[in-house]
Design an enzyme around this catalytic site. Structure first.
Site, PDB file in Angstrom:
ATOM      1  N   GLY A   1       0.753  -1.255   0.000  1.00 18.96           N
ATOM      2  CA  GLY A   1       0.000   0.000   0.000  1.00 18.96           C
ATOM      3  C   GLY A   1       0.776   1.295   0.000  1.00 18.96           C
ATOM      4  O   GLY A   1       0.273   2.318  -0.442  1.00 18.96           O
TER       5      GLY A   1
ATOM      6  N   CYS B   1      -6.961  -7.651  -4.532  1.00 15.95           N
ATOM      7  CA  CYS B   1      -6.233  -6.612  -3.816  1.00 15.95           C
ATOM      8  C   CYS B   1      -6.598  -5.274  -4.461  1.00 15.95           C
ATOM      9  O   CYS B   1      -6.428  -5.117  -5.682  1.00 15.95           O
ATOM     10  CB  CYS B   1      -4.740  -6.895  -3.959  1.00 15.95           C
ATOM     11  SG  CYS B   1      -3.668  -5.632  -3.251  1.00 15.95           S
ATOM     12  N   ASN B   2      -7.099  -4.354  -3.670  1.00 12.29           N
ATOM     13  CA  ASN B   2      -7.467  -3.048  -4.236  1.00 12.29           C
ATOM     14  C   ASN B   2      -6.253  -2.270  -4.715  1.00 12.29           C
ATOM     15  O   ASN B   2      -6.297  -1.591  -5.734  1.00 12.29           O
ATOM     16  CB  ASN B   2      -8.203  -2.211  -3.189  1.00 12.29           C
ATOM     17  CG  ASN B   2      -9.608  -2.702  -2.967  1.00 12.29           C
ATOM     18  OD1 ASN B   2     -10.519  -2.313  -3.666  1.00 12.29           O
ATOM     19  ND2 ASN B   2      -9.785  -3.580  -1.999  1.00 12.29           N
TER      20      ASN B   2
ATOM     21  N   CYS C   1      -9.938  -1.954   0.678  1.00 12.65           N
ATOM     22  CA  CYS C   1      -8.715  -2.741   0.889  1.00 12.65           C
ATOM     23  C   CYS C   1      -9.195  -4.109   1.336  1.00 12.65           C
ATOM     24  O   CYS C   1     -10.036  -4.204   2.248  1.00 12.65           O
ATOM     25  CB  CYS C   1      -7.844  -2.098   1.967  1.00 12.65           C
ATOM     26  SG  CYS C   1      -6.442  -3.137   2.456  1.00 12.65           S
TER      27      CYS C   1
HETATM   28  N1  DGL Z   1      -4.928  -6.070   0.416  1.00 12.47           N
HETATM   29  C1  DGL Z   1      -4.506  -4.958  -0.294  1.00 12.47           C
HETATM   30  C2  DGL Z   1      -5.598  -4.015  -0.719  1.00 12.47           C
HETATM   31  O1  DGL Z   1      -6.663  -4.419  -0.939  1.00 12.47           O
HETATM   32  C3  DGL Z   1      -3.270  -4.260   0.038  1.00 12.47           C
HETATM   33  C4  DGL Z   1      -2.749  -4.215   1.385  1.00 12.47           C
HETATM   34  C5  DGL Z   1      -1.284  -3.877   1.305  1.00 12.47           C
HETATM   35  O2  DGL Z   1      -0.534  -4.763   0.884  1.00 12.47           O
HETATM   36  O3  DGL Z   1      -0.935  -2.741   1.610  1.00 12.47           O
HETATM   37  O4  DGL Z   1      -5.400  -2.862  -0.865  1.00 12.47           O
END
Ligand code: DGL
Length: 294
Positions: free
Chosen positions: A39, A69-70, A202
């Site tokens: 992120g 993953c967003n 997220c």
């Molecule tokens: N799970 C991820 C998302 O949806 C990212 C989390 C990360 O790795 O910072 O944004």
């Protein structure tokens, strides 16, 4: 076989929903625990990590990979789909992201429709979006929502440390403090208004959705991204059933891969999903020469 890629454990919220929705489909999950969190990383790094993850899943037999993953979706999905995939040699393979189904639900507009329709053009709701630094600074949610509903107000809030704290198994008190901080900062932007809907942008955040529920106003509806992604994939696979092909290297429905320490990740993952199968360690980036592109 369908692949699901995430930077770490957050994509389990998506995988679990997909595995429940499609009990007969084989899934392969890859968590890039060697590099989590994504992120706060530079965009080019996220694109490269995501490409390697997608390619590793293609090489193991997935014809379709969902970026669960967003951050990866916001930063890399379009670049992978439009710039990398066409010249990659992976003909007949595809990559999907999780922003589109979420925007469709938030705007009640199909993704293919990119201009305001009736009654969407009169929709003046307030939508809250919480995400990692890179997801929020990409502006993807605001941009895609306002294309379809220009009167909707989209308020965004970076929760820079929440995904990392979830991965690190921070205490509930610590997680509660981080969620409260994010929600308070967002509500300060509303100047007394109450968000109609909230996007937990997220995939790690559904793991603390009860804390968001506690701190958001009762009238704010939290959109369940894992469920929206399953709805959308069901529709997509009805239209593109050939993506269910590919080879199935192992006789089980869920294969769990990590670039981290398999036994440590397996035990951490069970906190979020008690029945999750054991993870296996993989090295990505070192792709096997024998790609199955059939
Ligand atoms: N799970 C991820 C998302 O949806 C990212 C989390 C990360 O790795 O910072 O944004």
């Amino acid at each position: 076989m369908i692949g699901v890629f995430d930077s770490g454990l957050g994509g389990l919220t998506v995988l679990r929903s997909l595995a429940n929705r499609f009990p007969d489909v084989t899934f392969c999950y890859l968590g890039d625990h060697a590099n989590v969190p994504y992120g706060n990383r530079p965009s080019d790094t996220i694109v490269e990590f995501s490409r390697r993850g997608v390619e590793a899943l293609f090489a193991r037999g997935a014809r379709l990979v969902m970026l669960g993953c967003n951050t990866a979706t916001a930063v890399a999905a379009r670049r992978l789909q439009q710039s990398w995939l066409p010249g990659s040699g992976w003909t007949g393979y595809n990559v999907l992201g999780i922003v589109a189904p979420t925007v469709e639900a938030a705007t009640q507009t199909p993704w293919a429709v990119t201009t305001p329709q009736y009654p969407q053009k009169f929709n003046s709701d307030l939508i809250a979006v919480f995400g990692t630094t890179r997801t929020i600074t990409s502006g993807v949610y605001r941009e895609e929502i306002r294309k379809r509903c220009p009167k909707v107000e989209v308020l965004q809030q970076i929760c820079a440390h929440l995904a990392g704290a979830i991965e690190d198994e921070a205490s509930r008190d610590e997680l509660d403090g981080l969620v409260k901080e994010g929600v308070t900062a967002l509500l300060e932007q509303t100047k007394g208004g109450v968000p109609d809907r909230a996007i937990l942008g997220c995939t790690h955040f559904p793991l603390v959705d009860d804390l968001f529920r506690t701190h958001l106003p009762p009238a704010t509806r939290i959109l369940s991204q894992p469920q929206l992604v399953a709805d959308s994939l069901e529709d997509y696979l009805t239209r593109h059933p050939h993506y269910l092909g590919g080879f199935h290297p192992q006789p089980r429905n869920l294969t769990m891969l990590t670039t981290g320490d398999a036994s440590e990740i397996s035990s951490r993952a069970r906190i979020f999903w008690p029945d999750v199968p054991q993870f296996e360690a993989v090295e990505i980036g070192l792709l096997p020469g024998a790609r199955n592109k059939g």
